[in-house]
Design a protein around this motif. Structure first.
Motif, mmCIF file in Angstrom:
data_model
loop_
_atom_site.group_PDB
_atom_site.id
_atom_site.type_symbol
_atom_site.label_atom_id
_atom_site.label_comp_id
_atom_site.label_asym_id
_atom_site.label_seq_id
_atom_site.Cartn_x
_atom_site.Cartn_y
_atom_site.Cartn_z
ATOM 1 N N SER A 253 -92.003 -30.032 -31.988
ATOM 2 C CA SER A 253 -91.639 -29.688 -33.393
ATOM 3 C C SER A 253 -92.617 -29.803 -34.269
ATOM 4 C CB SER A 253 -90.323 -30.191 -34.003
ATOM 5 O OG SER A 253 -90.347 -31.648 -34.428
ATOM 6 N N PRO B 270 -93.414 -25.784 -25.883
ATOM 7 C CA PRO B 270 -93.279 -27.277 -25.999
ATOM 8 C C PRO B 270 -94.143 -28.112 -25.022
ATOM 9 C CG PRO B 270 -91.537 -26.377 -24.653
ATOM 10 C CD PRO B 270 -92.139 -25.175 -25.352
ATOM 11 N N ALA C 45 -88.576 -33.047 -28.069
ATOM 12 C CA ALA C 45 -88.332 -32.100 -29.132
ATOM 13 C C ALA C 45 -88.978 -32.689 -30.367
ATOM 14 C CB ALA C 45 -86.636 -32.405 -29.250
ATOM 15 N N LYS C 46 -89.067 -33.936 -30.638
ATOM 16 C CA LYS C 46 -89.498 -34.042 -31.951
ATOM 17 C C LYS C 46 -91.288 -33.953 -31.926
ATOM 18 C CE LYS C 46 -90.398 -38.395 -35.053
ATOM 19 N NZ LYS C 46 -89.730 -37.461 -36.100
ATOM 20 N N ASN D 33 -85.915 -36.458 -23.940
ATOM 21 C CA ASN D 33 -85.443 -35.119 -24.455
ATOM 22 C C ASN D 33 -85.869 -35.309 -26.074
ATOM 23 O OD1 ASN D 33 -84.756 -34.034 -22.123
ATOM 24 N ND2 ASN D 33 -82.897 -34.557 -22.437
ATOM 25 N N LYS D 34 -85.500 -36.461 -26.807
ATOM 26 C CA LYS D 34 -85.680 -36.764 -28.252
ATOM 27 C C LYS D 34 -86.868 -36.572 -28.502
ATOM 28 C CE LYS D 34 -81.206 -38.845 -29.425
ATOM 29 N NZ LYS D 34 -80.585 -39.957 -29.990
#
Length: 433
Positions: free
Chosen positions: A240, A247, A236-237, A232-233
């Motif tokens: 972004s 996404p 997200a990174k 998930n990290k």
């Protein structure tokens, strides 16, 4: 890991009613012919209690009556083309034992020792082999091998689920179809995409290519567990870093991350070109869809860049490359390939680029995603396996992605690498730069 063979025999399909003709054959499709000419092996482990070998054997015989190709043999038709003879010659069924507990053999991982848990992949005429190994604790390990020309990952997993259904005395569903006429070329054939140097190459270049020497001892298959939190990290990174409207998928982000870390670990020069070969399932991409097709129905996406750009740009750069190339392998691409394979590839005497002899893929990687296949659903009546993994395949740059058996969204990744590069890979595989 010492395993004792108790019995090795050939078992044939079991038919409830009249047996079908054993003189027919089914052709290899254009998708069968472009895949790897090799046997693939997977390993399952079950905790006690487990069904008897006899029950599992009968279930296999019933499943083979529906998936007859696996009980056949390779042969030639009247034109000299390779086919699968539907002769019901059967599959090899091995019963074995280990004089220790499965706990003592843990952790099971792709290594030379695991090869004792399934029959040999070399010099085999049977298209499927099965080995049941009983441990003194009551645990059962099943090693399964099948030739890739017969079926891809989705078809193989469907057959394995059917084996479980038959063992549980449940009707096999869905019933597979191997109607290869759907791969007939258009009239006139239309080549909208370039397929030479991707799925095919010239026979002259193939003969001149250097097959890697045996470097198995220098290669290790390393298992990496990525938690759902890490994924998930990473997602997200990565997402972004770009200003676009949706996404990236978890798959795109993880493959981008692995591609960069493996490339860094290899220590390649910045000017070199590297690509990722990513398997794309055509069943839902073709129009109309062919969800229950049994055989091979896979092409590949080939995102390509230089080592310098891959490592110097953020991970979103690689994710975008992967996203764009996967999107290109759509219905139009598959139809173009069908026309090219049926017509131009034959006329130009081209051969497939899928070379099972290669042991070193550097500077490239080969990504096989088993994330959506129901491999964990092989239930013989006492529950699903608590371990599933590919066997030992020492091909540097080969990557398998599997869902974790705990079902929490985490993933298991198996990466084959040179031992000398492994420390750098371990150092950066969990880094979110």
């Amino acid at each position: 890991m010492k395993v004792k063979t108790e019995c090795s025999k050939i078992i044939k399909p079991f038919y409830e009613g009249n047996s079908p003709s054993t003189t027919n054959h089914t052709p290899l499709s254009i998708f069968d012919k472009i895949t790897y000419d090799t046997h693939i092996a997977v390993i399952y482990a079950y905790r006690p209690p487990t069904p008897s070998n006899e029950a599992i054997e009968l279930g296999l015989q019933k499943a083979l009556s529906v998936y007859r190709e696996f009980a056949g043999r390779f042969g030639k038709d009247e034109n000299g083309d390779q086919v699968i003879l539907l002769n019901d010659e059967g599959v090899r069924f091995v019963e074995a034992s280990a004089d220790w507990t499965l706990h003592e053999a843990m952790p099971l991982k792709p290594s030379p020792s695991i090869l004792s848990l399934h029959p040999s992949l070399h010099g085999v005429e049977e298209l499927v082999q099965v080995q049941l190994t009983r441990f003194k604790c009551g645990s059962l390990v099943i090693g399964y091998t099948a030739h890739h020309y017969v079926a891809d990952g989705e078809s193989t997993s469907s057959f394995l689920v059917a084996w479980g259904q038959a063992t549980r005395e449940v009707d096999i569903s869905p019933i597979p179809s191997r109607e290869t006429s759907i791969f007939a070329p258009r009239d006139p054939p239309t080549y909208d995409f370039e397929h030479n140097k991707l799925e095919y190459t010239s026979r002259i270049k193939e003969k001149c290519s250097i097959t890697n020497n045996d470097v198995s001892d220098e290669i290790m298959v390393h298992k990496v567990h990525f938690t759902s939190e890490f994924l998930n990290k990473l997602k997200a990174k990565t997402s972004s870093q770009d200003l676009w409207d949706k996404p990236y998928t978890t798959f795109e982000c993880l493959v981008a991350h692995l591609w960069r870390v493996i490339t860094k670990a290899r220590g390649l020069g910045g000017h070199e070109t590297t690509h990722a070969r990513i398997s794309i399932n055509g069943r839902t991409r073709l129009s109309p869809k062919v969800p229950n097709y049994f055989g091979n129905l896979v092409l590949w996406a080939f995102p390509t860049t230089t080592v310098r750009d891959l490592l110097n740009q953020p991970v979103s750069y690689a994710a975008q490359l992967i996203h764009d190339e996967i999107a290109k392998v759509n219905n139009d691409y598959f139809k173009s390939f069908i026309d090219f394979a049926n017509c131009k590839a034959k006329d130009d005497d081209l051969v497939t680029t899928a070379d099972s002899r290669k042991q070193i893929l550097s500077p490239n990687i080969d990504v096989d995603s088993w994330l959506r296949f129901p491999f964990y659903d092989l239930d013989f009546g006492t529950g699903c396996p608590f371990i599933f993994l590919p066997s030992y395949m020492p091909i540097e740059g080969l990557i398998f992605l599997l869902p974790s058996y705990v079902g929490d969204g985490s993933m298991e990744v198996f990466v084959a690498m040179f031992k000398d590069n492994l420390d750098v890979f371990k150092e950066f595989c969990y880094c979110l730069d």
